[in-house]
Design an enzyme around this catalytic site. Structure first.
Site, short mmCIF file in Angstrom:
data_model
loop_
_atom_site.label_atom_id
_atom_site.label_comp_id
_atom_site.label_asym_id
_atom_site.label_seq_id
_atom_site.Cartn_x
_atom_site.Cartn_y
_atom_site.Cartn_z
N CYS A 1 0.80 -1.21 0.00
CA CYS A 1 0.00 0.00 0.00
C CYS A 1 0.84 1.27 0.00
O CYS A 1 0.47 2.26 -0.63
CB CYS A 1 -0.97 -0.01 1.18
SG CYS A 1 -0.16 -0.23 2.76
N HIS B 1 -1.85 0.62 7.16
CA HIS B 1 -2.24 0.92 5.78
C HIS B 1 -1.82 2.35 5.46
O HIS B 1 -1.55 3.15 6.37
CB HIS B 1 -3.76 0.76 5.64
CG HIS B 1 -4.24 0.76 4.23
ND1 HIS B 1 -3.71 -0.08 3.26
CD2 HIS B 1 -5.20 1.50 3.61
CE1 HIS B 1 -4.33 0.15 2.11
NE2 HIS B 1 -5.24 1.11 2.30
N ASP C 1 -8.07 5.68 -2.23
CA ASP C 1 -7.18 4.59 -1.83
C ASP C 1 -6.74 3.83 -3.06
O ASP C 1 -7.50 3.01 -3.59
CB ASP C 1 -7.90 3.65 -0.84
CG ASP C 1 -6.93 2.64 -0.25
OD1 ASP C 1 -5.77 2.59 -0.70
OD2 ASP C 1 -7.36 1.90 0.67
#
Lengths: 305, 648
Positions: free
Chosen positions: B406, B450, B466
């Protein structure tokens, strides 16, 4: 302990044959500082037992033959005017001895009886305003003919209560009687006896007996026994508190002779007929020779808690 | 008491107690101390066993001084918690060498109790507490054993006795724990060690940072919602917001001031309580975006939740968040300019790509979509083990390796946006968490770490984007475990460890309860707890009075119950054992008459059954001495029971 007492049993047992149980009870009674009443017919060895015991224990011994004309002064002693010192001098009576055999105590008048019994209770004599202590140990063995015999003044219940135990000697069994008949004169044998225990030791044993432990569970048992006599319809009266104390004292001595530090129910059972027998009266009649059986029944009927 | 008088059993008990209480310290003491203690304890055992004399005082003084010197050398100080514990341990071990009187043994036993407490300086976990309970039990049993002056107590009887005593102490312990006035902060007020070793998010993010966190099962925090959210896996927990990019690393960098305006709430707010593990940082976590700040914390202009004090202990706070929100509509031009800055020479290829997109025209929103489409349609790979990136991570990632975690996507995406002159920033935090079915808490672990982006669009404010969701929708919808191959997942996220997972859930719930109620029992908790009993707003003075009253009541109740138990013992244990014996004999055919004394009965039984003669006499002797004798004793009773058992 028992090794100090076992010569006593052996030696007395050589004179009084076949009566081990009675000898043990007698010694127990003395260790418990009680007094003993032997109830039996004449000639059963009552005097011999008392005499042998006194000799064996090395105690001085006096015999008082109770008769209907016996006066208290004959027992306690009397003051006599002494011409030399111009004063009255007390002449101690036979009661100033360590072992006293009061023979046929129920032949004397109640007045004479009570003179002795008070001395037994108080361990001292008060005459003519002076109090004189009696020697230690002080052990009275009284004998009594069965009350139905002629010319007796039966001891009242209150007087009987002063004896820790009452035992019967009874006839010897055949073997013992044969041995008795074969052996020599009892009187000679007794005069040959030597003391096997010193007086201080004896006093020490007496004080040790008082130290024997009484557990709560045992007191429960003794109380159950007493309660039974008070509630049962078999008895005229229940056992008195003094009787309860007497049972414990005698049981202590019994346990002590058995080399134990604590009383067990068996000790109580062993002494109970002798201790309670003369204190219990069946509703049906006057205490008879067999009134110990009443105590036996008491033992059998009361469960050990 | 000479050496000879301290029985070997008692000596061993003392030494075992000491060994048990010192054992946990062995981990953090310098190695020579446990070694010294072991040698001294073993030597003391040998001396006791062989009835040898104890070493003389001078030798002991020399060893003690050497011990102090050793400690001073090892720690380079004679002050502080560790030194204190080390000193206590060494001196206590030496004390056993001068146990000559009963008083000395009692001193050692009491010191052992004290050492139990010192263990909690280092660990307050459940296993530690359980182990210390065991140690207290053993020490108590040792102490009881020491009180038997005559006769050898049975181990079992002593242990049972000790357990009973501890159980009787429990109500008082609870009363003291619940009612003793609490102070804010850890009770000991002692510095904690290993601050730096804690894993967790930091205020910077380089490629590989988050993916390394993903392997950690450590709990970051737990949350308990008033209404359980439908999809806990889709909760974005907002953490540090990163603004500055230096070509490789993103860093915080905004002046972190309290926000002037609140977020605009567009949906139903979420209410929940968070219990956060200490991480030695300032920030707190909350569902994106926090609406209110708990006491002692504030919300910054970029909607981070910050504590005013470093979080050095487990922290519990009530939160309220809005999952549907609008923020930063009227963001200041200065801030927006700050959110467009890039190092001028970084990642030329990415800049070229964005220039190409811009040339094709379209709004900012279109550019965002284009970037996401690129991640989705070209062959980008979501993996926990991305290849190493060297010189220019964004270019290298976008055009060569194309596989990352991520942080790679968030970093690259934010870069692309800034290159396109769209204000953007990186937000780090946690995503999702697992709901513990046992106690309903949502557990968020370090592996849930994250990173995502926020872009500022005119009229919309800061919007969360995202990019990971474009690459791996599974990560967002179902959590990390579903998104990466099984072999790459943390151990507990693997499917074949389902049973382990269940156990872990249960254990976590227990641990959480422990944290909440035992370790986290602070003034706040205490007030709330007492309020349940109508004791709201109790001053500490009143609390002490209540405490004393309750303690007296407890002691009274215990004493009364003991009294009643003594009275109610009918038949008592001795009598019970004997009646069992009578019953056993009755079965054989010898029934005891109620008026038959134990000795008579034993005599009759041995006449009737010569084979049990010895046992019968033994039983009778034991019974007589227990029931009619002067002294009883647990061991005699046990002996009686054992003898009776052989007859059954």
């Amino acid at each position: 302990m028992s090794n100090r007492l076992s010569p006593v049993f052996t030696q007395v047992g050589r004179i009084i044959l076949g009566k081990e149980q009675q000898i043990r009870l007698t010694v127990a009674c003395m260790l418990a500082r009680g007094h003993l009443l032997i109830e039996d017919l004449p000639g059963m060895g009552k005097t011999t037992l008392a005499h042998a015991l006194a000799r064996t224990l090395g105690l001085d011994f006096q015999r008082i033959q109770f008769t209907s004309d016996l006066l208290p002064a004959d027992i306690l002693g009397v003051s006599v005017f002494d011409r030399d010192s111009s004063s009255f001098k007390f002449h101690p009576g036979p009661v100033f001895s360590q072992v006293i055999l009061a023979d046929e105590v129920n032949r004397a008048t109640p007045k004479a009886q009570s003179a002795l019994l008070e001395a037994m209770e108080e361990h001292q004599v008060t005459t003519e305003g002076a109090t004189r202590p009696l020697p230690e140990p002080f052990f009275v063995i009284a004998t009594q003919n069965p009350s139905h015999q002629v010319g007796t003044f039966p001891l009242p219940e209150s007087q009987l209560d002063r004896f820790l135990m009452r035992i019967h000697l009874g006839y010897p069994d055949a073997a013992a009687e044969r041995a008795l008949l074969e052996s020599r004169e009892r009187r000679d044998m007794i005069s040959d006896l030597t003391p096997v225990i010193a007086t201080p030791d004896l006093l020490d044993l007496q004080s040790q007996v008082r130290e024997v432990f009484t557990a709560p569970a045992l007191l429960d048992y003794v109380q159950a026994l007493i309660r039974y006599t008070r509630q049962s319809s078999d008895f005229v009266n229940g056992l008195s508190p003094r009787a309860g104390l007497a049972v414990l004292n005698a049981a202590r001595a019994w346990a002590f002779m058995d080399d134990r530090d604590e009383i067990v129910p068996e000790d109580v059972q062993a002494v109970l007929p002798s201790v309670a027998g003369h204190r219990l009266y069946p509703v049906t009649g006057y205490p008879s020779l067999g009134s110990g059986q009443l105590a036996e029944r008491l033992i059998a009927d009361v469960p050990i808690p | 008491m000479t050496v000879r008088d301290l029985s070997l059993a008692n000596l061993s008990a003392i030494l075992i107690s000491l060994a048990m209480v010192i054992a946990p310290h062995a981990v953090h003491l310098p190695a020579w101390i446990p070694a010294l203690v072991a040698v001294v304890l073993l030597a003391r055992f040998y001396l006791g066993w062989r009835h040898r004399r104890l070493p003389n005082k001078f030798l002991l003084i020399v060893v003690a001084l050497a011990g102090v010197a050793g400690i001073a050398l090892s720690y380079r100080t004679l002050y502080g918690r560790d030194v204190g514990v080390a000193m206590l341990t060494v001196m206590m071990a030496l004390k056993v060498m001068e146990m000559t009187r009963p008083r000395d043994t009692m001193v050692v036993v009491l010191l052992a109790y004290f050492l139990v407490v010192t263990n909690f300086f280092y660990s307050q976990s459940i296993p530690t507490a359980l182990y210390m309970l065991l140690v207290v039990w053993v020490i108590t049993a040792t102490m009881i054993g020491l009180q038997y002056r005559a006769g050898k107590p049975r181990l079992r009887a002593v242990l049972r006795h000790a357990a009973m005593m501890i159980l009787q102490g429990v109500p008082i312990m609870l009363a003291l724990f619940l009612l003793f006035p609490r102070v804010q902060g850890p009770l000991w007020g002692l510095p904690q060690i290993n601050y730096s070793a804690k894993s967790g998010l930091s205020d910077s993010m380089s490629p590989g940072d988050v993916s390394s966190l993903s392997l950690s099962d450590d709990v970051a925090f737990r949350a308990l919602f008033e209404n359980q959210p439908e999809k806990p896996a889709q909760l974005y927990w907002r953490g540090p917001v990163l603004w500055n990019y230096d070509g490789r690393t993103w860093r915080a960098g905004m002046n972190l001031t309290a926000a002037g305006s609140k977020a605009e709430n567009l949906g139903a707010p979420l209410r929940y309580t968070i219990t956060m593990e200490s991480h030695d940082r300032y920030w707190l976590f909350a569902v994106d975006v926090p609406m209110i700040a708990p006491q002692g914390a504030y919300i910054t202009t970029d909607y981070q939740l910050l504590s005013r004090r470093i979080v050095r202990e487990r922290l519990r706070y009530d939160m309220q968040s809005s999952p549907l929100y609008r923020i930063g509509i009227d963001e200041s031009p200065g801030t927006l300019r700050f959110a467009r800055r890039l190092p001028p020479e970084a990642s030329p290829r990415a800049r070229a790509l964005v220039a190409q997109w811009r040339a094709q025209g379209g709004s900012d929103r279109d550019i965002v979509t284009r970037a996401l489409t690129m991640f989705r349609e070209q062959r980008f790979l979501y993996t926990l083990e991305p290849p190493k990136l060297d010189a220019d991570p964004v270019d290298q990632f976008l055009f060569e390796t194309r596989s990352g975690f991520c942080e790679h996507y968030a970093s690259a995406f934010t870069f692309l946006m800034r290159a396109a002159d769209i204000p953007a920033r990186v937000v780090t935090g946690y995503l999702g968490g697992e709901a513990n079915p046992v106690d309903g808490y949502i557990i968020v672990r370090q592996s849930d770490a994250h990173a995502w982006s926020e872009v500022w669009l005119p009229g919309e404010g800061w919007v969360r984007v995202d990019p990971t969701a474009a690459v791996s929708p599974l990560r967002i919808e179902r959590g990390l475990a579903a998104a990466v191959p099984e072999t790459e997942r943390p151990l507990l996220a693997r499917n074949r460890f389902d049973w382990l997972k269940e156990a872990r859930y249960a254990w976590d719930a227990v641990g959480n309860t422990w944290n909440q109620w035992v370790l986290g029992y602070n003034p706040d908790r205490q007030t709330r707890f007492l309020a349940q009993f109508g004791l709201a707003e109790v001053t500490w003075q009143n609390m002490v009075i209540i405490l004393i009253a309750v303690s007296i009541l407890i002691i009274l109740a215990l004493s009364l119950s003991l009294l009643f138990r003594i009275n109610a013992q009918r038949p008592d244990p001795v009598q019970r054992a004997y009646l069992a014996y009578c019953a056993a004999m009755a079965k054989r055919g010898a029934t005891r008459k109620p008026s038959e004394g134990p000795r008579d009965f034993a005599a009759r039984v041995s006449m009737q059954f010569p084979e049990v003669r010895e046992t019968a006499h033994k039983v009778s002797e034991l019974y007589v001495s227990l029931r009619y004798g002067k002294e009883g004793g647990c061991d005699k009773l046990q002996e009686l029971r054992d003898a009776v058992r052989t007859l059954r």
